[in-house]
Design a protein around this motif. Structure first.
Motif, PDB file in Angstrom:
ATOM      1  N   LEU A 222      -3.857  -1.606   2.620  1.00 43.59           N
ATOM      2  CA  LEU A 222      -2.894  -0.802   3.353  1.00 43.59           C
ATOM      3  C   LEU A 222      -2.983   0.628   2.832  1.00 43.59           C
ATOM      4  O   LEU A 222      -2.780   0.874   1.646  1.00 43.59           O
ATOM      5  CB  LEU A 222      -1.487  -1.366   3.151  1.00 43.59           C
ATOM      6  CG  LEU A 222      -0.342  -0.682   3.896  1.00 43.59           C
ATOM      7  CD1 LEU A 222      -0.509  -0.811   5.406  1.00 43.59           C
ATOM      8  CD2 LEU A 222       0.996  -1.260   3.442  1.00 43.59           C
ATOM      9  N   GLN A 223      -3.301   1.564   3.714  1.00 42.61           N
ATOM     10  CA  GLN A 223      -3.562   2.943   3.299  1.00 42.61           C
ATOM     11  C   GLN A 223      -2.719   3.932   4.089  1.00 42.61           C
ATOM     12  O   GLN A 223      -2.657   3.875   5.317  1.00 42.61           O
ATOM     13  CB  GLN A 223      -5.042   3.270   3.511  1.00 42.61           C
ATOM     14  CG  GLN A 223      -5.402   4.743   3.299  1.00 42.61           C
ATOM     15  CD  GLN A 223      -6.792   5.049   3.803  1.00 42.61           C
ATOM     16  OE1 GLN A 223      -7.757   4.411   3.404  1.00 42.61           O
ATOM     17  NE2 GLN A 223      -6.908   6.021   4.693  1.00 42.61           N
ATOM     18  N   PHE A 224      -2.080   4.858   3.374  1.00 46.92           N
ATOM     19  CA  PHE A 224      -1.379   5.989   3.972  1.00 46.92           C
ATOM     20  C   PHE A 224      -2.242   7.228   3.770  1.00 46.92           C
ATOM     21  O   PHE A 224      -2.789   7.437   2.682  1.00 46.92           O
ATOM     22  CB  PHE A 224      -0.019   6.204   3.303  1.00 46.92           C
ATOM     23  CG  PHE A 224       0.933   5.057   3.463  1.00 46.92           C
ATOM     24  CD1 PHE A 224       1.967   5.122   4.386  1.00 46.92           C
ATOM     25  CD2 PHE A 224       0.806   3.910   2.687  1.00 46.92           C
ATOM     26  CE1 PHE A 224       2.852   4.064   4.542  1.00 46.92           C
ATOM     27  CE2 PHE A 224       1.688   2.843   2.832  1.00 46.92           C
ATOM     28  CZ  PHE A 224       2.712   2.924   3.764  1.00 46.92           C
ATOM     29  N   SER A 225      -2.347   8.072   4.793  1.00 42.98           N
ATOM     30  CA  SER A 225      -3.236   9.222   4.666  1.00 42.98           C
ATOM     31  C   SER A 225      -2.743  10.400   5.495  1.00 42.98           C
ATOM     32  O   SER A 225      -1.911  10.246   6.393  1.00 42.98           O
ATOM     33  CB  SER A 225      -4.661   8.853   5.096  1.00 42.98           C
ATOM     34  OG  SER A 225      -4.668   8.371   6.429  1.00 42.98           O
TER      35      SER A 225
ATOM     36  N   PRO B 178      -6.492   9.916   1.782  1.00 44.05           N
ATOM     37  CA  PRO B 178      -5.545   8.847   1.430  1.00 44.05           C
ATOM     38  C   PRO B 178      -4.600   9.352   0.337  1.00 44.05           C
ATOM     39  O   PRO B 178      -5.044  10.023  -0.601  1.00 44.05           O
ATOM     40  CB  PRO B 178      -6.442   7.730   0.900  1.00 44.05           C
ATOM     41  CG  PRO B 178      -7.843   8.104   1.307  1.00 44.05           C
ATOM     42  CD  PRO B 178      -7.870   9.582   1.398  1.00 44.05           C
ATOM     43  N   PHE B 179      -3.308   9.062   0.474  1.00 47.34           N
ATOM     44  CA  PHE B 179      -2.384   9.504  -0.580  1.00 47.34           C
ATOM     45  C   PHE B 179      -1.595   8.356  -1.195  1.00 47.34           C
ATOM     46  O   PHE B 179      -0.952   8.520  -2.231  1.00 47.34           O
ATOM     47  CB  PHE B 179      -1.437  10.596  -0.063  1.00 47.34           C
ATOM     48  CG  PHE B 179      -0.438  10.156   0.974  1.00 47.34           C
ATOM     49  CD1 PHE B 179       0.767   9.574   0.611  1.00 47.34           C
ATOM     50  CD2 PHE B 179      -0.685  10.374   2.317  1.00 47.34           C
ATOM     51  CE1 PHE B 179       1.688   9.190   1.572  1.00 47.34           C
ATOM     52  CE2 PHE B 179       0.238  10.000   3.282  1.00 47.34           C
ATOM     53  CZ  PHE B 179       1.424   9.401   2.912  1.00 47.34           C
ATOM     54  N   ALA B 180      -1.617   7.185  -0.566  1.00 44.10           N
ATOM     55  CA  ALA B 180      -0.990   5.995  -1.144  1.00 44.10           C
ATOM     56  C   ALA B 180      -1.702   4.782  -0.566  1.00 44.10           C
ATOM     57  O   ALA B 180      -2.183   4.817   0.566  1.00 44.10           O
ATOM     58  CB  ALA B 180       0.500   5.957  -0.832  1.00 44.10           C
ATOM     59  N   TYR B 181      -1.771   3.707  -1.336  1.00 44.12           N
ATOM     60  CA  TYR B 181      -2.498   2.534  -0.872  1.00 44.12           C
ATOM     61  C   TYR B 181      -2.084   1.324  -1.686  1.00 44.12           C
ATOM     62  O   TYR B 181      -1.516   1.437  -2.775  1.00 44.12           O
ATOM     63  CB  TYR B 181      -4.013   2.756  -0.995  1.00 44.12           C
ATOM     64  CG  TYR B 181      -4.455   3.020  -2.418  1.00 44.12           C
ATOM     65  CD1 TYR B 181      -4.818   1.965  -3.267  1.00 44.12           C
ATOM     66  CD2 TYR B 181      -4.499   4.313  -2.919  1.00 44.12           C
ATOM     67  CE1 TYR B 181      -5.196   2.210  -4.578  1.00 44.12           C
ATOM     68  CE2 TYR B 181      -4.879   4.563  -4.227  1.00 44.12           C
ATOM     69  CZ  TYR B 181      -5.225   3.507  -5.056  1.00 44.12           C
ATOM     70  OH  TYR B 181      -5.590   3.734  -6.354  1.00 44.12           O
ATOM     71  N   GLN B 182      -2.384   0.146  -1.137  1.00 47.40           N
ATOM     72  CA  GLN B 182      -2.200  -1.100  -1.872  1.00 47.40           C
ATOM     73  C   GLN B 182      -3.237  -2.096  -1.395  1.00 47.40           C
ATOM     74  O   GLN B 182      -3.450  -2.266  -0.194  1.00 47.40           O
ATOM     75  CB  GLN B 182      -0.801  -1.672  -1.688  1.00 47.40           C
ATOM     76  CG  GLN B 182      -0.585  -2.937  -2.509  1.00 47.40           C
ATOM     77  CD  GLN B 182       0.869  -3.213  -2.817  1.00 47.40           C
ATOM     78  OE1 GLN B 182       1.734  -2.365  -2.632  1.00 47.40           O
ATOM     79  NE2 GLN B 182       1.164  -4.406  -3.292  1.00 47.40           N
ATOM     80  N   TYR B 183      -3.881  -2.753  -2.364  1.00 45.60           N
ATOM     81  CA  TYR B 183      -4.887  -3.771  -2.069  1.00 45.60           C
ATOM     82  C   TYR B 183      -4.228  -5.146  -2.025  1.00 45.60           C
ATOM     83  O   TYR B 183      -3.412  -5.484  -2.897  1.00 45.60           O
ATOM     84  CB  TYR B 183      -5.980  -3.761  -3.135  1.00 45.60           C
ATOM     85  CG  TYR B 183      -7.050  -2.720  -2.923  1.00 45.60           C
ATOM     86  CD1 TYR B 183      -8.319  -3.078  -2.479  1.00 45.60           C
ATOM     87  CD2 TYR B 183      -6.795  -1.371  -3.161  1.00 45.60           C
ATOM     88  CE1 TYR B 183      -9.313  -2.122  -2.285  1.00 45.60           C
ATOM     89  CE2 TYR B 183      -7.778  -0.404  -2.962  1.00 45.60           C
ATOM     90  CZ  TYR B 183      -9.027  -0.791  -2.531  1.00 45.60           C
ATOM     91  OH  TYR B 183      -9.996   0.163  -2.325  1.00 45.60           O
TER      92      TYR B 183
ATOM     93  N   ILE C 281       6.746  15.913   2.187  1.00 49.35           N
ATOM     94  CA  ILE C 281       5.895  15.926   1.002  1.00 49.35           C
ATOM     95  C   ILE C 281       4.533  16.520   1.341  1.00 49.35           C
ATOM     96  O   ILE C 281       4.107  16.522   2.492  1.00 49.35           O
ATOM     97  CB  ILE C 281       5.725  14.507   0.427  1.00 49.35           C
ATOM     98  CG1 ILE C 281       5.055  13.576   1.456  1.00 49.35           C
ATOM     99  CG2 ILE C 281       7.054  13.937  -0.015  1.00 49.35           C
ATOM    100  CD1 ILE C 281       4.719  12.204   0.901  1.00 49.35           C
ATOM    101  N   GLU C 282       3.883  17.042   0.333  1.00 51.44           N
ATOM    102  CA  GLU C 282       2.505  17.531   0.442  1.00 51.44           C
ATOM    103  C   GLU C 282       1.655  16.644  -0.457  1.00 51.44           C
ATOM    104  O   GLU C 282       1.313  17.003  -1.581  1.00 51.44           O
ATOM    105  CB  GLU C 282       2.410  18.998   0.031  1.00 51.44           C
ATOM    106  CG  GLU C 282       3.208  19.959   0.893  1.00 51.44           C
ATOM    107  CD  GLU C 282       2.674  20.070   2.318  1.00 51.44           C
ATOM    108  OE1 GLU C 282       1.501  19.681   2.537  1.00 51.44           O
ATOM    109  OE2 GLU C 282       3.422  20.519   3.200  1.00 51.44           O
ATOM    110  N   PRO C 283       1.303  15.453   0.012  1.00 52.39           N
ATOM    111  CA  PRO C 283       0.660  14.462  -0.868  1.00 52.39           C
ATOM    112  C   PRO C 283      -0.745  14.867  -1.279  1.00 52.39           C
ATOM    113  O   PRO C 283      -1.475  15.517  -0.538  1.00 52.39           O
ATOM    114  CB  PRO C 283       0.643  13.193  -0.011  1.00 52.39           C
ATOM    115  CG  PRO C 283       0.707  13.678   1.394  1.00 52.39           C
ATOM    116  CD  PRO C 283       1.513  14.943   1.367  1.00 52.39           C
ATOM    117  N   GLU C 284      -1.106  14.443  -2.496  1.00 51.37           N
ATOM    118  CA  GLU C 284      -2.439  14.692  -3.016  1.00 51.37           C
ATOM    119  C   GLU C 284      -3.369  13.541  -2.644  1.00 51.37           C
ATOM    120  O   GLU C 284      -2.932  12.447  -2.319  1.00 51.37           O
ATOM    121  CB  GLU C 284      -2.388  14.844  -4.543  1.00 51.37           C
ATOM    122  CG  GLU C 284      -1.521  16.002  -5.023  1.00 51.37           C
ATOM    123  CD  GLU C 284      -1.471  16.075  -6.544  1.00 51.37           C
ATOM    124  OE1 GLU C 284      -2.103  15.213  -7.201  1.00 51.37           O
ATOM    125  OE2 GLU C 284      -0.802  16.981  -7.063  1.00 51.37           O
TER     126      GLU C 284
END
Length: 288
Positions: A240-243, A229-234, A155-158
């Motif tokens: 939790l952060q994906f980047s 960062p392209f996905a996260y959850q508080y 993927i090419e995440p935004e």
């Protein structure tokens, strides 16, 4: 009495969950050794992220099908041993972190190869069962290109971070662009653990600080740095952060580009700021 009951119920939940995702982890390894893709897909969420060394971020069953088809064509995995070092429960997510030792035969030349490295499982509770939401795999040293499998898929995440996460990403960019460890070190908690590229875990700020200072010693010029960062959850006290990251660099007459991805577990501080509590990163191969 109510507090005691709540505590007992929590530990019963954790014990049950631990048994469930440990069982799923064994299924994952058994499928890898058997060279079977379907069992892997069955224990993963439809939107799972796989962050593997050298490979762009994979997401979803189609990507897993393509990647593991290529992997099993090249590698015959003989044994895979894991050592769980830590488990962190975050609401309906559980992060399992540890090390692994994998022995396989490279089919192209029948060479036997052993890899040692680190892994993260992130399990997510879906209805009444835990499924694999993310898997990260990296190594303790830099490998030769012919020792791992990479396909031209991912993927090419935004950039989808919150204002808060984007601000911390900008601060991290500034620290690296200016080659300033004194700006970067305070971003970590005293008990932080960092799992860097091609190295073993750096446990605690007394180990991590000298590592970061050493990282910043070379006279390298940074022409471009992006951390997104392209996905996260508080969660209550964590994020939790994906980047992804990209760095264009120069050193004397040499230049290059590094791209990669990672996961950061931020921990909320008493002053409401965030600091890095756990972090893992890996590079992408630029010529799959």
């Amino acid at each position: 009495m109510r507090h005691l009951t709540t505590t007992v119920l929590f530990f019963l939940f954790l014990f049950k969950a631990y048994g469930q995702f440990k069982s799923k982890g064994k299924k994952f390894d058994k499928a890898l050794i058997a060279g079977q893709i379907e069992p892997i897909q069955k224990i993963t969420t439809p939107d799972a992220f796989f962050l593997l060394e050298g490979q762009r971020t994979l997401s979803g069953p189609e990507h897993l099908q393509q990647y593991y088809t290529a992997l099993f064509k090249e590698q015959e995995i003989k044994s895979l041993e894991r050592n769980t070092l830590e488990t962190i429960e975050l609401g309906n997510h559980v992060i399992e972190m540890g090390t692994f030792n994998k022995n396989f035969i490279r089919k192209s030349d029948k060479m036997e190869i052993t890899h040692e490295g680190k892994y993260w499982y992130i399990w997510k509770k879906v209805k009444d069962e835990f499924l694999l939401f993310s898997y990260v795999e990296g190594y303790h040293k830099e490998l030769s290109r012919n020792e791992y499998v990479v396909i031209d898929t991912g993927i090419e995440p935004e950039n989808k971070g919150t204002i808060e996460l984007k601000a911390y990403a900008a601060l991290g960019e500034k620290a690296i662009r200016e080659w300033n460890p004194e700006l970067r070190i305070p971003m970590y908690t005293d008990d932080a653990i960092f799992y860097p590229f091609a190295d073993t875990a750096k446990v605690g700020i007394d180990v991590l600080a000298p590592y970061l200072i050493g990282y910043h010693q070379n006279d390298i010029q940074i022409d471009l740095i992006k951390s997104q960062p392209f996905a996260y959850q508080y969660f209550d006290c964590y994020v939790l952060q994906f980047s992804t990251f990209e760095v264009d660099w120069r050193f004397n007459e040499t230049s290059g580009t590094n791209k990669g991805k990672g996961i950061t577990l931020w921990k909320r501080q008493p002053d409401h700021s965030l600091k890095v509590y756990r972090k893992i990163g890996s590079h992408n191969d630029l010529n799959p």
